[in-house]
Structure formats: C-alpha cells, structure tokens
Design an enzyme around this catalytic site. Structure first.
Site, PDB file in Angstrom:
ATOM      1  N   LYS A  92       3.507   4.635  -1.341  1.00 45.37           N
ATOM      2  CA  LYS A  92       3.776   5.076   0.037  1.00 45.37           C
ATOM      3  C   LYS A  92       5.235   5.504   0.200  1.00 45.37           C
ATOM      4  O   LYS A  92       5.530   6.567   0.740  1.00 45.37           O
ATOM      5  CB  LYS A  92       3.473   3.888   0.957  1.00 45.37           C
ATOM      6  N   LYS A 104       4.873  -6.644  -1.282  1.00 43.92           N
ATOM      7  CA  LYS A 104       4.063  -7.129  -0.155  1.00 43.92           C
ATOM      8  C   LYS A 104       4.031  -8.644  -0.195  1.00 43.92           C
ATOM      9  O   LYS A 104       4.177  -9.240  -1.270  1.00 43.92           O
ATOM     10  CB  LYS A 104       2.625  -6.598  -0.264  1.00 43.92           C
ATOM     11  N   GLY A 221      -4.984  -3.418  16.876  1.00 42.41           N
ATOM     12  CA  GLY A 221      -3.744  -4.190  16.730  1.00 42.41           C
ATOM     13  C   GLY A 221      -2.571  -3.274  17.038  1.00 42.41           C
ATOM     14  O   GLY A 221      -2.717  -2.290  17.782  1.00 42.41           O
ATOM     15  N   ASN A 222      -1.424  -3.556  16.450  1.00 44.27           N
ATOM     16  CA  ASN A 222      -0.246  -2.715  16.713  1.00 44.27           C
ATOM     17  C   ASN A 222      -0.516  -1.256  16.355  1.00 44.27           C
ATOM     18  O   ASN A 222      -0.192  -0.346  17.118  1.00 44.27           O
ATOM     19  CB  ASN A 222       0.961  -3.243  15.923  1.00 44.27           C
TER      20      ASN A 222
HETATM   21  N1  GLU Z   1       3.319  -3.306   6.774  1.00 47.51           N
HETATM   22  C1  GLU Z   1       3.601  -1.906   6.879  1.00 47.51           C
HETATM   23  C2  GLU Z   1       2.848  -1.132   5.826  1.00 47.51           C
HETATM   24  O1  GLU Z   1       1.827  -1.557   5.327  1.00 47.51           O
HETATM   25  C3  GLU Z   1       5.084  -1.600   6.925  1.00 47.51           C
HETATM   26  C4  GLU Z   1       5.906  -2.075   5.780  1.00 47.51           C
HETATM   27  C5  GLU Z   1       7.409  -1.995   6.013  1.00 47.51           C
HETATM   28  O2  GLU Z   1       7.824  -1.603   7.094  1.00 47.51           O
HETATM   29  O3  GLU Z   1       8.141  -2.355   5.091  1.00 47.51           O
HETATM   30  O4  GLU Z   1       3.180  -0.020   5.510  1.00 47.51           O
END
Ligand code: GLU
Length: 411
Positions: A92, A104, A221-222
């Site tokens: 990503k 993560k 959710g958010n």
């Molecule tokens: N939890 C979000 C994702 O899955 C954001 C991760 C972040 O901001 O570091 O992309």
C-alpha cells in the site's frame, strides 16, 4: 477458518506468474515478514480478576521506510490476519509512493466488552511490551478496526514515559491518528474514505461509471461511515448500508443523515423508516453501480462472486475479495479497484502526520486534502498504466507497481 495470509500469498504467486521480471529469490523473500512478534498483555480487570490478552506486531518489510500500519482490536484477530495486513501495508505504501514500509499490529479482544479503564491498560500494555521496536524511524503504528485517536494518545504517552525521550516531536511521530491537540493531523479521521473517493473520481470514466452512481456500502465504522457521507455529498446515491448487526436498502437512495441519527439512537439500522431490512449477503448482491466493501476480509468469495451485480467494486476494507472471487469477477468484467490503492488514503495522511510532527508543523485541512488528492490521482493513474501495459486486473497492476518499487530498494 479462513486464513488471510494464505490469500495474500496466493496473490503474490499470481503476480510472480504474470510478471516474469520478479526473480524467484525476490518472491521468496517477500513471502516472509522481517519479524512477527507475539506478546501477552496481563490486565487487572475492574472486578479484580486477571486476564491475559494475546497481542501482535508484524514488521513485514522496511525497504521503503519505517514499518507503518495500524493496530486492530478484534476477537478474530490472530497472527495470520496480522501478517496478511502487514504485507498489504508494505504494498500500500509502495503504491502510494510514500517513504514507509509495512507493518501491522493487533490484540485478540472484543473492546466493546472492556471498560474505558481496562481499554487504557490494554493499550498501554501493548506499548510496554513493544517499546523497544517502536520509534519514528523504526516502526510507526496507527489506528485500525476498533482503535481510536484516544487510544493512540494513550499509546504515545506510554511510549514517552518508557523511553524518557525529551524530544516531543519524535515521541509524537511514533504514533499517527492521534487527536489534533496531541499532535494529530487535520483530516486523518475521514482520510481513508476520502482517499477512496479521490481514487474513484480519478478512475470513474475508465470504470465506465455514470456521473451519478448508485452506491452500496458494506460496513459503517470510520471508513464506511465517512465514505457513505462523502459519496452523498458528491451527488451520488447511497442505496444500501450495513453494520455488523443490520442492513437496509432503498432503491431511490437513503437519507444518510437520517440513517446516521437513527443508528446513533437505536444502535443499528434495523427497521429504519423508509428502507427495507435486508441481509448482509443480499446487500453484497444488489444491482448497483459501485459496491464498496468497507468492513472485513473475505466477504466476496467464490460462493457469492458469481452473483455480484455491481458494475465495479471499490475495496475500502483490507482483503475483502478472495483470490478465487477475483478470478470470477475478472471473467465477468467487473473491475475491482484494489484495497492497496483504494484504501491507502489513511496511511497517506498518517505519513503527513508523521512528517508534520517531525518538522513541528501543523497543516490546514485544505492543504492535507489537496496533497491527498494529488497522491491518490497520481497513484491511480500509475496503476492504470501498469494494468494496461501488462493486460491484467487492476489488482495485479497495483501489485506490480508496488513490488517493482520495493525490489528496486532491496536487491
Ligand atoms: N489502518 C489503516 C490501514 O489499514 C491505516 C494505517 C496507518 O495509518 O498507518 O491502511
């Protein structure tokens, strides 16, 4: 029980097959995280009993920058899920072109069953066990499912206490998604939903979608809540929404403000006046222009992919489509804007937050949104070029783009 890491590795194997320029050594290396850490977090509960929670941090790859990625609190969270999510974070960040790697974290817990005090102890406990590996230039966590700005503030505070680092810019930059008054960035809250909208906007014509789309959103959710609001504000019609307990549908479009207020009051969408109650499975199969899965992994599988009637899919959840479902959708000519591009808005604004913290700056919301739009547009265009050049799916296009960027730094 599904294994998201198996799905992630099936995607990697597929890209290796399509793109022969990735060596077997490189693919082998990408099959393993740099490290996966399991911790136990003992908590004295309010009733005096002791509970021990299982927590995780996976540092997948830091070729492009510090490990970056959220922390998830959920009962289904386990090491294979966290590994998959960390792998997708690495890709990503690479697709978005930001100088961050992939990581993560998580805890196996239902946070709704904890008191606020217990939640704070758990969050501080996570940091106590992992403070050695965290840091602004090492590993930078953020929110994910069920974790909030307040939780990030507790964590940053705990980190500061443990490390005794007097440099507030650095301790702040160790966590993103913080409240604004604790060093958070403007626009981080809606960033994932908004980034998804910018990507959709950049790709809409290519996806052959109309100017006013009928949109179905799974999850509230958010991410789901914000994306439903943003699409409505931009003249699209949200015709169905769902949360973990309920789903509703009105083919002429839902009054979203009414829907939000109703959920706040009653706790779910069930029996919302002016809409029909449907099941979550029915929601995914509704005829619409755009289906937005914004909840969890593995919701579009080989079982329902053949029945999907959406003209296109925008993945705002991580890993909502299994590799088998991907094949079916590809054959049906239903384009899927992949998670690693579509939901990267969150981590992009997290990167802005980190950058602002280290430079002791605070940008306006306008500036944040403008910079986010530019990144989402650019990344969408690059993904599309790769997809066309390699005559494959958008997901494979995004994977090739990401892996080429990582490969350049590690081999
Ligand atoms: N939890 C979000 C994702 O899955 C954001 C991760 C972040 O901001 O570091 O992309």
């Amino acid at each position: 029980m599904h294994n998201p890491f198996k799905n992630a590795m099936a995607q990697l194997d597929k890209v290796a097959k399509i793109n022969k320029s990735f060596s077997a050594e490189f693919i082998k290396r990408m099959r393993q995280p740099d490290r996966d850490i399991r911790i136990s977090i003992p908590i004295k509960m309010d009733d005096g009993s002791l509970r021990v929670f299982e927590g995780y941090r996976v540092e997948y790859n830091n070729a492009l920058g510090p490990y970056k990625g959220g922390i998830r609190y959920h009962l289904d969270t386990e090491i294979n899920e966290v590994k998959a999510l960390a792998f997708w974070m690495a890709l990503k960040c690479a697709v978005a072109g930001i100088p961050m790697g992939g990581g993560k974290g998580g805890v196996t817990v239902d946070p709704k069953k904890l008191s606020k005090g217990e939640l704070e102890k758990l969050s501080r406990g996570w940091v106590q066990k992992l403070s050695d590996i965290l840091g602004p230039y090492k590993d930078v966590p953020a929110p994910d499912v069920n974790t909030t700005p307040e939780i990030m503030a507790w964590m940053a505070d705990e980190y500061k206490k443990i490390t005794k680092n007097k440099n507030i810019n650095e301790t702040r930059a160790t966590f993103t998604g913080k409240p604004i008054d604790k060093g958070g960035s403007e626009g981080r809250g809606p960033a994932t939903g908004l980034g998804g909208f910018y990507a959709f906007d950049a790709l809409r014509k290519e996806l052959k979608l109309p100017e006013e789309c009928k949109v179905v959103v799974q999850g509230f959710g958010n991410v789901g809540g914000n994306v439903a609001r943003i699409f409505t504000e931009n003249k699209h019609k949200v015709i169905a929404v769902s949360d973990s307990k309920s789903a509703i549908f009105n083919k002429n479009g839902l009054d979203l403000e009414g829907v939000e207020n109703y959920k706040k009051k009653t706790g779910s969408f069930k029996n919302f006046p002016g809409a029909k109650n449907i099941t979550n499975a029915e929601l995914l199969e509704l005829p619409c222009d755009l289906l937005i899965p914004a909840a969890f992994e593995n919701v579009i599988t080989e079982k329902n992919a053949g029945k999907i009637k959406a003209k296109a899919i925008l993945e705002l959840a991580n890993g909502p489509t299994t590799p088998e479902a991907d094949e079916i959708l590809f054959k049906k000519d239903i384009p899927v804007v992949p998670d690693i591009l579509a939901n990267s808005g969150g981590v992009v604004v997290s990167y802005f937050e980190w950058d602002q913290n280290l430079k002791n700056k605070h940008w306006s919301e306008e500036k944040v949104f403008e910079k986010l739009n530019k990144i989402m547009k650019g990344a969408s265009k690059k993904m599309l070029e790769k997809t066309k050049k390699t005559k494959t799916s958008l997901r494979m296009g995004a994977f090739i783009l990401a892996l080429e960027r990582i490969k350049e730094k590690i081999l």
